[in-house]
Scaffold this motif. Structure first.
Motif, short mmCIF file in Angstrom:
data_model
loop_
_atom_site.label_atom_id
_atom_site.label_comp_id
_atom_site.label_asym_id
_atom_site.label_seq_id
_atom_site.Cartn_x
_atom_site.Cartn_y
_atom_site.Cartn_z
N PRO A 1 0.82 -1.22 0.00
CA PRO A 1 0.00 0.00 0.00
C PRO A 1 0.84 1.26 0.00
O PRO A 1 2.03 1.24 0.35
N THR A 2 0.22 2.34 -0.40
CA THR A 2 0.80 3.66 -0.22
C THR A 2 0.22 4.25 1.06
O THR A 2 -0.76 3.75 1.60
N GLU A 3 0.82 5.34 1.53
CA GLU A 3 0.40 5.87 2.83
C GLU A 3 -0.38 7.18 2.71
O GLU A 3 -1.38 7.36 3.40
N THR A 4 0.04 8.07 1.86
CA THR A 4 -0.56 9.41 1.84
C THR A 4 -1.50 9.65 0.67
O THR A 4 -2.29 10.59 0.70
N VAL A 5 -1.42 8.83 -0.38
CA VAL A 5 -2.29 9.02 -1.54
C VAL A 5 -2.86 7.68 -1.96
O VAL A 5 -2.29 6.62 -1.69
N ILE A 6 -4.02 7.73 -2.63
CA ILE A 6 -4.60 6.51 -3.19
C ILE A 6 -3.83 6.17 -4.47
O ILE A 6 -3.69 7.02 -5.35
N PRO A 7 -3.29 4.96 -4.57
CA PRO A 7 -2.49 4.63 -5.76
C PRO A 7 -3.34 4.56 -7.02
O PRO A 7 -4.52 4.20 -6.98
N ARG A 8 -2.73 4.94 -8.13
CA ARG A 8 -3.41 4.84 -9.43
C ARG A 8 -2.93 3.60 -10.17
O ARG A 8 -1.75 3.27 -10.14
N LEU A 9 -3.86 2.94 -10.83
CA LEU A 9 -3.55 1.70 -11.53
C LEU A 9 -3.19 2.01 -12.98
O LEU A 9 -3.94 2.68 -13.70
N SER A 10 -2.03 1.52 -13.40
CA SER A 10 -1.64 1.69 -14.80
C SER A 10 -2.06 0.45 -15.59
O SER A 10 -2.24 -0.63 -15.02
N PHE B 1 -3.37 -4.88 1.27
CA PHE B 1 -4.07 -4.32 2.42
C PHE B 1 -4.02 -2.80 2.33
O PHE B 1 -3.28 -2.23 1.52
N CYS B 2 -4.85 -2.16 3.17
CA CYS B 2 -4.95 -0.71 3.20
C CYS B 2 -5.23 -0.16 1.79
O CYS B 2 -6.09 -0.68 1.10
N THR B 3 -4.51 0.84 1.34
CA THR B 3 -4.80 1.45 0.03
C THR B 3 -4.52 0.50 -1.13
O THR B 3 -4.99 0.73 -2.24
N GLY B 4 -3.76 -0.58 -0.88
CA GLY B 4 -3.51 -1.55 -1.94
C GLY B 4 -4.78 -2.20 -2.44
O GLY B 4 -4.84 -2.67 -3.59
N SER B 5 -5.84 -2.22 -1.60
CA SER B 5 -7.11 -2.81 -2.04
C SER B 5 -7.69 -2.03 -3.22
O SER B 5 -8.41 -2.60 -4.06
N TYR B 6 -7.39 -0.72 -3.31
CA TYR B 6 -7.86 0.08 -4.44
C TYR B 6 -7.26 -0.44 -5.75
O TYR B 6 -7.92 -0.40 -6.79
N VAL B 7 -6.03 -0.90 -5.70
CA VAL B 7 -5.37 -1.39 -6.91
C VAL B 7 -6.09 -2.62 -7.45
O VAL B 7 -6.39 -2.72 -8.64
N LEU B 8 -6.39 -3.57 -6.56
CA LEU B 8 -7.09 -4.79 -7.01
C LEU B 8 -8.51 -4.47 -7.47
O LEU B 8 -8.99 -5.06 -8.44
N ALA B 9 -9.17 -3.55 -6.77
CA ALA B 9 -10.53 -3.19 -7.18
C ALA B 9 -10.52 -2.46 -8.51
O ALA B 9 -11.38 -2.70 -9.37
N ASP B 10 -9.56 -1.55 -8.71
CA ASP B 10 -9.43 -0.84 -9.99
C ASP B 10 -9.22 -1.82 -11.14
O ASP B 10 -9.69 -1.61 -12.26
N ALA B 11 -8.51 -2.91 -10.85
CA ALA B 11 -8.25 -3.91 -11.89
C ALA B 11 -9.44 -4.82 -12.14
O ALA B 11 -9.42 -5.64 -13.05
N GLY B 12 -10.49 -4.67 -11.32
CA GLY B 12 -11.69 -5.49 -11.49
C GLY B 12 -11.60 -6.86 -10.85
O GLY B 12 -12.53 -7.67 -10.98
N LEU B 13 -10.51 -7.13 -10.14
CA LEU B 13 -10.33 -8.46 -9.58
C LEU B 13 -11.21 -8.72 -8.37
O LEU B 13 -11.43 -9.89 -8.00
#
Length: 343
Positions: free
Chosen positions: A71-80, A100-112
């Motif tokens: 995860p990242t700490e201060t910003v929501i990561p963007r998925l390339s 975990f934490c903001t890393g969940s945004y990456v998997l959700a952005d990918a549709g997984l």
């Protein structure tokens, strides 16, 4: 295994995951092939402002049995698009993907995570649910195990998730030995609250901690919430409320977890008959014990013993472990192992 670092990566997460999956040869286990990779090899900024030199690219994700999206700490990561493609490829070949934490945004952005349960840090769950309506968000869970996809809350929940995965794949004794080395709690189930109402019990909750100590020493004894409340000199309602405030879960759920965890340890480290183990952890009938064990661990007690009895580390077995071959420390696909799902 490969840990994916994105700009702004949490240094705490990087260190915690690195330690959780570090070389365990001193425990009688072979070392994991652990690498950190990035979309583009080179300098990756951490949340502390210190640059991280990453030498591996996304190609390492194509080889890994276990992928951790840090995860990242201060910003929501963007998925390339490149990271999305690499994660989809890993999922299609049945690698385990953990975040975990903001890393969940990456998997959700990918549709997984579409159509699945997932969690993230409690402060982000409303935003996460609004952004990803196809994901069933569990806002209070420490972590959610969906087999080959595992998501967790923030901070120390990453260590809980790491120990859960080690326990799931290699047994309770291995996970306990690693938890002791890390000075971490060896067992916090995924359905526990992300934080208790009062993380540090006040003086008025001392009777609750006394009851918890008694339960640890008397898992074989039949008990009820009325018995426990009486031991704490409280009403049932007050005891249940204070117990959940102190532990993050109900007395029944806590006791069930401890009994089945202890049963797993006995199956791994002793030759006791299953009937005796059932009795030692408070079950009057083997059939009830077996049903509860399957619900928690995904396989019957006998199969669990066959799977994990060879994984007892030297730290737990002493010199007896020297005669045992080192177990292969790999992360199987869902066809290789029974999967535990957290309710």
């Amino acid at each position: 295994m490969a840990a994916l670092a994105i700009d702004g990566v949490s240094a705490f997460a990087l260190g915690g995951i690195g330690r959780g999956f570090a070389d365990r040869s001193h425990l009688g286990l072979p070392a994991l092939d652990y690498v950190v990779c990035a979309e583009v090899p080179g300098m990756v900024q951490t949340d502390l402002g210190m640059p991280l030199q990453v030498v591996h690219g996304l190609d390492r994700l194509t080889e890994a049995d276990l992928v951790v999206v840090l995860p990242t700490e201060t910003v929501i990561p963007r998925l390339s698009p490149k990271v999305a493609a690499a994660l989809h490829a890993a999922h299609q070949r049945e690698a385990i993907i953990v975040t975990f934490c903001t890393g969940s945004y990456v998997l959700a952005d990918a549709g997984l995570l579409d159509g699945r349960r997932a969690t993230t840090h409690w402060s982000l769950t409303d935003d996460f649910a609004a952004r990803f309506p196809k994901v069933s968000v569990a806002p209070q869970a420490l972590y959610i195990d969906e087999g080959s996809l595992i998501t967790g809350a923030g901070g120390a929940a990453g260590i809980d998730l790491c120990l859960h995965l080690l326990r799931r794949e290699h047994g309770a004794t291995v996970a306990n030995a690693i938890a002791r080395e890390m000075v971490a709690s060896s067992l916090r189930e995924g359905d526990h609250a992300q934080y208790p109402d009062r993380p540090v019990p006040d003086i008025g909750e001392e009777p609750v901690t006394t009851v918890i100590d008694w339960l640890h020493a008397n898992l074989d004894k039949a008990t009820s919430i009325n018995d426990l409340a009486a031991r704490a000199l409280m009403s049932e309602r007050t005891f249940a409320r204070r117990f959940k405030a102190a532990t993050g879960t109900t007395p029944y759920s806590w006791l069930l977890t401890q009994r089945l965890h202890r049963a797993a340890e006995l199956l791994e480290t002793t030759d006791l008959p299953i009937e005796e183990i059932a009795h030692r952890v408070g079950y009057n009938t083997v059939s009830t014990f077996r049903d509860q064990f399957i619900k928690r661990h995904g396989i019957p007690p006998r199969n669990y013993r066959q799977k994990f009895s060879g994984n007892v580390p030297r730290a737990a077995m002493g010199t007896q472990a020297e005669s045992r071959p080192d177990p292969p420390l790999r992360y199987p696909s869902r066809h290789d192992v029974a999967v535990t799902r957290c309710a």
